[in-house]
Design a protein around this motif. Sequence first.
Motif, short mmCIF file in Angstrom:
data_model
loop_
_atom_site.label_atom_id
_atom_site.label_comp_id
_atom_site.label_asym_id
_atom_site.label_seq_id
_atom_site.Cartn_x
_atom_site.Cartn_y
_atom_site.Cartn_z
N GLN A 282 102.18 23.06 46.35
CA GLN A 282 103.48 22.40 46.28
C GLN A 282 103.98 22.01 47.67
O GLN A 282 104.59 20.96 47.86
CB GLN A 282 104.49 23.32 45.61
N LYS A 283 103.71 22.88 48.66
CA LYS A 283 104.11 22.59 50.04
C LYS A 283 102.86 22.28 50.84
O LYS A 283 101.98 23.13 50.99
CB LYS A 283 104.84 23.78 50.65
N ILE A 284 102.77 21.06 51.34
CA ILE A 284 101.59 20.65 52.09
C ILE A 284 102.00 19.64 53.17
O ILE A 284 102.93 18.84 52.96
CB ILE A 284 100.51 20.05 51.15
N VAL A 285 101.36 19.71 54.31
CA VAL A 285 101.67 18.83 55.43
C VAL A 285 100.58 17.77 55.55
O VAL A 285 99.40 18.05 55.29
CB VAL A 285 101.76 19.66 56.74
N HIS A 286 100.97 16.56 55.92
CA HIS A 286 100.05 15.44 56.20
C HIS A 286 99.45 14.83 54.94
O HIS A 286 99.48 13.61 54.77
CB HIS A 286 98.94 15.88 57.16
N TRP A 287 98.88 15.66 54.08
CA TRP A 287 98.22 15.13 52.89
C TRP A 287 99.24 14.77 51.81
O TRP A 287 100.30 15.37 51.73
CB TRP A 287 97.23 16.16 52.33
N ALA A 288 98.86 13.83 50.95
CA ALA A 288 99.74 13.42 49.86
C ALA A 288 99.89 14.55 48.85
O ALA A 288 98.98 15.38 48.67
CB ALA A 288 99.17 12.18 49.18
N GLN A 289 101.03 14.57 48.17
CA GLN A 289 101.20 15.52 47.07
C GLN A 289 100.08 15.30 46.05
O GLN A 289 99.71 14.17 45.76
CB GLN A 289 102.57 15.31 46.40
N GLY A 290 99.56 16.41 45.53
CA GLY A 290 98.45 16.32 44.58
C GLY A 290 97.09 16.53 45.23
O GLY A 290 96.07 16.57 44.53
N THR A 291 97.07 16.64 46.56
CA THR A 291 95.79 16.86 47.26
C THR A 291 95.30 18.29 47.00
O THR A 291 96.07 19.25 47.04
CB THR A 291 95.95 16.63 48.77
N SER A 292 94.02 18.41 46.75
CA SER A 292 93.38 19.71 46.55
C SER A 292 92.12 19.78 47.40
O SER A 292 91.65 18.76 47.93
CB SER A 292 93.01 19.92 45.08
N LEU A 293 91.57 20.97 47.52
CA LEU A 293 90.28 21.11 48.22
C LEU A 293 89.21 20.27 47.54
O LEU A 293 88.41 19.59 48.20
CB LEU A 293 89.86 22.57 48.28
N ALA A 294 89.18 20.32 46.22
CA ALA A 294 88.19 19.52 45.49
C ALA A 294 88.37 18.04 45.82
O ALA A 294 87.38 17.31 46.00
CB ALA A 294 88.33 19.76 43.98
N GLY A 295 89.63 17.60 45.90
CA GLY A 295 89.88 16.19 46.17
C GLY A 295 89.49 15.76 47.57
O GLY A 295 89.25 14.56 47.81
N LEU A 296 89.40 16.70 48.50
CA LEU A 296 88.99 16.36 49.87
C LEU A 296 87.47 16.33 50.03
O LEU A 296 86.97 16.02 51.12
CB LEU A 296 89.58 17.38 50.86
N HIS A 297 86.73 16.68 48.97
CA HIS A 297 85.27 16.71 49.04
C HIS A 297 84.67 15.69 48.08
O HIS A 297 85.14 15.58 46.92
CB HIS A 297 84.75 18.11 48.71
N ARG A 298 83.69 14.96 48.54
CA ARG A 298 83.06 13.91 47.73
C ARG A 298 82.51 14.52 46.43
O ARG A 298 81.78 15.51 46.44
CB ARG A 298 81.93 13.26 48.49
#
Length: 566
Positions: A282-298
């Motif tokens: 819910q609280k995240i810096v720089h990345w868009a809301q909804g970003t997850s670790l899975a989403g940062l990996h191809r």
Amino acid sequence: MTSTVPNAVEHADAPQQPPITMFGPDFPYAYDDFLAHPAGLGQVPATEHGTEVAVIGGGLSGIVAAYELMKMGLKPVVYEADRIGGRLRTVGFDGCDPSLTAEMGAMRFPPSSTALQHYIDLVDLETRPFPNPLAETTPSTVVDLKGESHYAETVADLPQVYGDVAAAWNACLEEGADFSDMNRAMRERDVPRIREIWARLVEKLDNQTFYGFLCDSPSFRSFRHREIFGQVGFGTGGWDTDFPNSILEILRVVYSEADDHHRGIVGGSQQLPLRLWERAPQKIVHWAQGTSLAGLHRGGEPRPAVTRLHRTAGNRITVTDADGDIRTFAAAVFTAQSWMLLSKIACDDALFPIDHWTAIERTHYMESSKLFVPVDRPFWLDKDERTGRDVMSMTLTDRMTRGTYLLDDGPDRPAVICLSYTWCDDSLKWLPLSANERMEVMLKSLGEIYPDVDIRSHVIGNPVTVSWENEPYFMGAFKANLPGHYRYQRRLFTHFMQDSLPEDKRGIFLAGDDISWTAGWAEGAVQTALNAVWGVMHHLGGTTDPTNPGPGDVYEDIAPVELPED
């Protein structure tokens, strides 16, 4: 949970005490308070947002570290050789109801694991009491030693000799380790008192084995009492496989009540790292809301196994993976079992100071094996018409099986039996045998304890098994320090404090339960992950909020005891 040999602090008439946390005695830092603080764990400069940080190992420690680094605006790149979860490994049974699962690694968690509980709550996992020997929610326990079985629903049902052993253990802890005083200080989070007691004990006991500690106690002058204690133990069962280890390892467990009141995670412990992998904070810096670790990996998957680690210009860490991909990072967190640095991964000597390499090489891992079978129903709750007792019970024995656990999800549902859970030499005895061969030996042993119970007739699928010493990316179940290893453990645990290291030895941070003071407990994996997160943040020029100092900010006040090296 009521221990097989009662814990020294369990008294029915005792006043309500504050909850204890596994936050000492070596480094009495309140990780649970750090996690709960609304200011968060810290921040990095905006110029570092999006900076890639390698996280090597996708077990609990790696996933926690990656999750918290992502929240700070960094981009964790997770490498995992096998599967997300590490030794939080939950498996099913081929052809059986998917709800039937087996915990091949961690399966029971004490309430004193307060930092771990933060993440269990964060991802909405449910826990329930784990059926340890003579736990309040365990219907019955059978203790079978030297061919003689004793059925018990409470500790009071066991013969007097077990009470004598319990009393001997309580007295041994009080006489040799100031148990009540330390337990009280930890409950009250009295850091000066904790450090005062522990400094004296570390100096006194670092060279002492668990068995030697027992032998030095007048309460354990009887070999028979020591033998029974080793086979039946306290809390989780027999501890004779720990007898060669440092007594300091055991004291950390009993002080923090890590052997008590265990709970299991409904549906399996591997859900914890898997849910964190998919979770959008819910609280995240720089990345868009909804970003997850899975989403940062191809493809939503971590990078494959790391095959090489070396330093390159600018004190950066360069990683080569099994696909041949080469990436260079400003910082890295290594959370896999440390022996991987000696065997599976080609490493530069320049990665760590030589004293840290020595500590890694001296790491002592314990072996561990388990075998589970699915059954049609919890038949062990049937009553023997002749005796009125449960037809089968949670079982501790000196036979090959050692510990047998009965796991059900209600009377009308399929269930699971952990036929055997063994450590060290007892685990090595199983190593050459296949899963089916292991099951045959186990059924024979249990048949001698329960001659009127046809366990085989209830089995509805193939067994599943693990020997952690034979797992190529683990080579052991968990670390257990030997006498004289305190200095080595201190080097590894304090590695996240890097300002005093040469600049060409900084930037890679060790984490994982084997780096912690509480190896073998998921809490240690979480705590060292948080240390590494602080280390990376500090390395990249970040800071914590003044109202929520991190483990590195208060380090000088609570640093682990330092023993002389000369």
